[in-house]
Design an enzyme around this catalytic site. Structure first.
Site, PDB file in Angstrom:
ATOM      1  N   GLY A 185      -5.564  -5.817   5.748  1.00  0.00           N
ATOM      2  CA  GLY A 185      -6.699  -4.907   5.788  1.00  0.00           C
ATOM      3  C   GLY A 185      -7.876  -5.335   6.622  1.00  0.00           C
ATOM      4  O   GLY A 185      -8.566  -4.501   7.214  1.00  0.00           O
TER       5      GLY A 185
ATOM      6  N   ARG B 227     -12.675  -8.786  -3.391  1.00  0.00           N
ATOM      7  CA  ARG B 227     -12.212  -8.409  -2.052  1.00  0.00           C
ATOM      8  C   ARG B 227     -11.698  -6.970  -2.033  1.00  0.00           C
ATOM      9  O   ARG B 227     -10.982  -6.531  -2.928  1.00  0.00           O
ATOM     10  CB  ARG B 227     -11.107  -9.363  -1.601  1.00  0.00           C
ATOM     11  CG  ARG B 227     -10.513  -9.052  -0.212  1.00  0.00           C
ATOM     12  CD  ARG B 227      -9.249  -8.241  -0.270  1.00  0.00           C
ATOM     13  NE  ARG B 227      -8.646  -8.037   1.040  1.00  0.00           N
ATOM     14  CZ  ARG B 227      -7.616  -7.240   1.267  1.00  0.00           C
ATOM     15  NH1 ARG B 227      -7.074  -6.570   0.274  1.00  0.00           N
ATOM     16  NH2 ARG B 227      -7.118  -7.112   2.495  1.00  0.00           N
TER      17      ARG B 227
ATOM     18  N   THR C  73       0.869  -1.163   0.000  1.00  0.00           N
ATOM     19  CA  THR C  73       0.000   0.000   0.000  1.00  0.00           C
ATOM     20  C   THR C  73       0.909   1.217   0.000  1.00  0.00           C
ATOM     21  O   THR C  73       2.021   1.150   0.503  1.00  0.00           O
ATOM     22  CB  THR C  73      -0.883   0.041   1.265  1.00  0.00           C
ATOM     23  OG1 THR C  73      -1.588  -1.190   1.413  1.00  0.00           O
ATOM     24  CG2 THR C  73      -1.900   1.163   1.214  1.00  0.00           C
TER      25      THR C  73
ATOM     26  N   GLY D   9      -9.862  -4.145   0.668  1.00  0.00           N
ATOM     27  CA  GLY D   9      -9.183  -4.003   1.955  1.00  0.00           C
ATOM     28  C   GLY D   9      -9.518  -2.701   2.647  1.00  0.00           C
ATOM     29  O   GLY D   9     -10.536  -2.057   2.381  1.00  0.00           O
ATOM     30  N   ASP D  10      -8.614  -2.278   3.521  1.00  0.00           N
ATOM     31  CA  ASP D  10      -8.888  -1.126   4.373  1.00  0.00           C
ATOM     32  C   ASP D  10      -8.565   0.209   3.726  1.00  0.00           C
ATOM     33  O   ASP D  10      -9.093   1.243   4.151  1.00  0.00           O
ATOM     34  CB  ASP D  10      -8.091  -1.236   5.674  1.00  0.00           C
ATOM     35  CG  ASP D  10      -6.588  -1.203   5.423  1.00  0.00           C
ATOM     36  OD1 ASP D  10      -6.102  -2.063   4.668  1.00  0.00           O
ATOM     37  OD2 ASP D  10      -5.901  -0.323   5.969  1.00  0.00           O
TER      38      ASP D  10
ATOM     39  N   THR E 135      -1.139   0.711   6.527  1.00  0.00           N
ATOM     40  CA  THR E 135      -0.742  -0.371   5.631  1.00  0.00           C
ATOM     41  C   THR E 135      -0.642  -1.648   6.440  1.00  0.00           C
ATOM     42  O   THR E 135      -0.045  -1.665   7.507  1.00  0.00           O
ATOM     43  CB  THR E 135       0.607  -0.070   4.939  1.00  0.00           C
ATOM     44  OG1 THR E 135       1.035  -1.242   4.231  1.00  0.00           O
ATOM     45  CG2 THR E 135       1.686   0.320   5.931  1.00  0.00           C
ATOM     46  N   GLY E 136      -1.261  -2.696   5.959  1.00  0.00           N
ATOM     47  CA  GLY E 136      -1.229  -3.950   6.706  1.00  0.00           C
ATOM     48  C   GLY E 136      -2.289  -4.906   6.195  1.00  0.00           C
ATOM     49  O   GLY E 136      -2.843  -4.718   5.116  1.00  0.00           O
TER      50      GLY E 136
END
Length: 449
Positions: free
Chosen positions: A368, A343, A315, A345-346, A365-366
């Protein structure tokens, strides 16, 4: 010394000397400077001077090891991060808005093949790039985000258009691309996003999936009746993905309906030789790839970085404080390699991977799913607002206590309206950088100098 001191981050940040990256062919001469920058971005020393304005960026977090990152590639990524910092600083130094600085910095990273956003986006299970992005203005709390777009060169710019030119906060897929065209933003051919490294990353993930006995791809796939699926798979010519069913490379006229790739299962791959050949369903790979091992204690099994073999949450993001004291945040991503079923993510979820208000701005970042469940970005800013916690303490607690207990891995970058900075992460590395009023860019990658 306790991490609760809000000033510790900045002595390390502002004590660094100028980052002078050597040309890529002169990697050795840049190592000393890189080591100084790594040491400068540690969080255990207070600042000598409190900055009035500045910019922080990240390029993803995860298991990033020195052993698997060549000196040449490390130098190239540091150079790209530095370029992004300088682009944002150029805006702020002229009295520009924090939102302009954020988008300028993120565009640089989206245009680089080294980060999982824009040009360097990973492929999903069907061999398609799906892009997400979000921005938020701290002064007004206006926000915009897009998810699942396929033909937007700089998704961060489309997210900003959603914020500024529509009454909505979030748009997805075909609708987001139709809106882009209505605003005069051209679509790009899907082949723009193709990079051999990301394509090979998908092939490795598919091989690992088969080796683990995963069900066939068509099981559980949504119905495609009446749809013309995009043609995933390798290029029909070297290093070029198939573009059947995709819009032409020439820019469409504003107002024309978008013609995005249609969802659906992979079409029969073109038979050709070479490493980019997608594996035949059910075939046994000649040389199975050993999956990268998660960090000790982690139950996560994220995608494998196609360059290093490490697992990394790709990210990019930026947060900025301008001369007027206004904050902004932005995040952009290509998601996870081999993701399925649309899908998201965050990154495009306001409050999860992106958030800004008048006190605090965060980009995350990670993995999500954890950042969404625990509304990480908003949680950090809420602790600043309601508990009156110093920003570094609030960010460190959420990342290294709340997330760790939940099993979530990753990190954040954050700034408050006093110019304090936080960059906590609970993985072994996070691509990150800072630049303040003095115009000295400082970047770091690893947990230890």
């Amino acid at each position: 010394m306790s991490p609760s001191s809000p000033s510790r981050m900045h002595r390390g940040l502002l004590a660094s000397t100028a980052l002078l990256l050597a040309p890529l062919g002169c990697v050795t001469s840049s190592q000393a400077g890189a080591a100084r920058d790594e040491a400068a971005l540690r969080t255990d020393e207070p600042p000598r001077v409190k900055p009035k304005w500045g910019l922080v960026i990240h390029g993803g977090a995860g298991v990033i090891s020195r052993e698997n990152l060549t000196l040449e590639r490390e130098a190239a990524m540091r150079a790209a991060l530095t370029q992004a910092l300088l682009a944002g600083h150029a805006v702020l130094a002229k009295g520009g808005r924090s939102m302009d600085a954020v988008t300028a910095a993120i565009r640089v990273m989206e245009d680089s093949p080294y980060f999982n956003a824009g040009k360097g986006a990973v492929f999903n299970h069907d061999g398609v790039n799906e892009l997400d992005a979000a921005v938020m203005d701290g002064k007004t709390r206006m926000a915009g985000s897009v998810a699942g777009v396929h033909h937007i060169q700089n998704p961060i710019d489309l997210a900003r258009l959603v914020m500024e030119k529509s009454p909505h906060v979030m748009m997805v897929g075909d609708g987001a691309e139709a809106f882009a065209q209505s605003q005069g933003m051209p679509l790009v051919d899907a082949k723009y996003f193709f990079t051999e490294e990301r394509w090979q990353g998908l092939q490795r993930a598919l091989e690992q999936e088969r080796a683990k006995g995963a069900p066939p791809a068509e099981q559980g796939q949504p119905s495609t009746q009446g749809l013309t699926p995009a043609q995933p798979g390798p290029p029909t010519t070297p290093a070029q993905p198939s573009t059947q069913g995709l819009p032409p490379a020439s820019a469409p006229q504003p107002g024309q309906p978008a013609t995005p790739a249609q969802p659906g299962p992979p079409a029969t791959p073109v038979q050709q030789s070479g490493p980019a050949q997608p594996p035949t369903q059910g075939a046994t790979p000649a040389q199975p790839v050993t999956p990268a091992q998660p960090q000790p204690g982690s139950s996560l099994t994220p995608g494998v970085d196609p360059i290093t073999g490490d697992h990394k949450f790709g990210t990019v993001g930026a947060v900025a404080l301008d001369m007027d004291g206004n904050l902004a945040a932005g995040t952009s991503t290509g998601g996870m390699t081999n993701k399925r079923f649309g899908r998201v993510g965050d990154a495009p979820i306001i409050g999860a991977g992106t958030y800004a208000d008048e006190r605090c701005a965060v980009s995350a970042t990670g993995h999500g799913e954890f950042f969404i469940r625990y509304t990480v970005a908003r949680d950090i800013c809420a602790r600043v607002e309601y508990q009156d916690l110093p920003l570094p303490e609030a960010a460190n607690y959420v990342v290294n206590d709340v997330l760790v207990k939940a099993g979530g891995e990753g990190g954040v970058i954050a700034m408050d309206r006093q110019g304090h900075v936080a960059m906590p992460f609970n993985s072994s590395g996070m691509y990150r950088g800072y630049i303040g009023e003095d115009g000295t860019p400082t970047v770091a990658i690893f947990q230890q100098p």
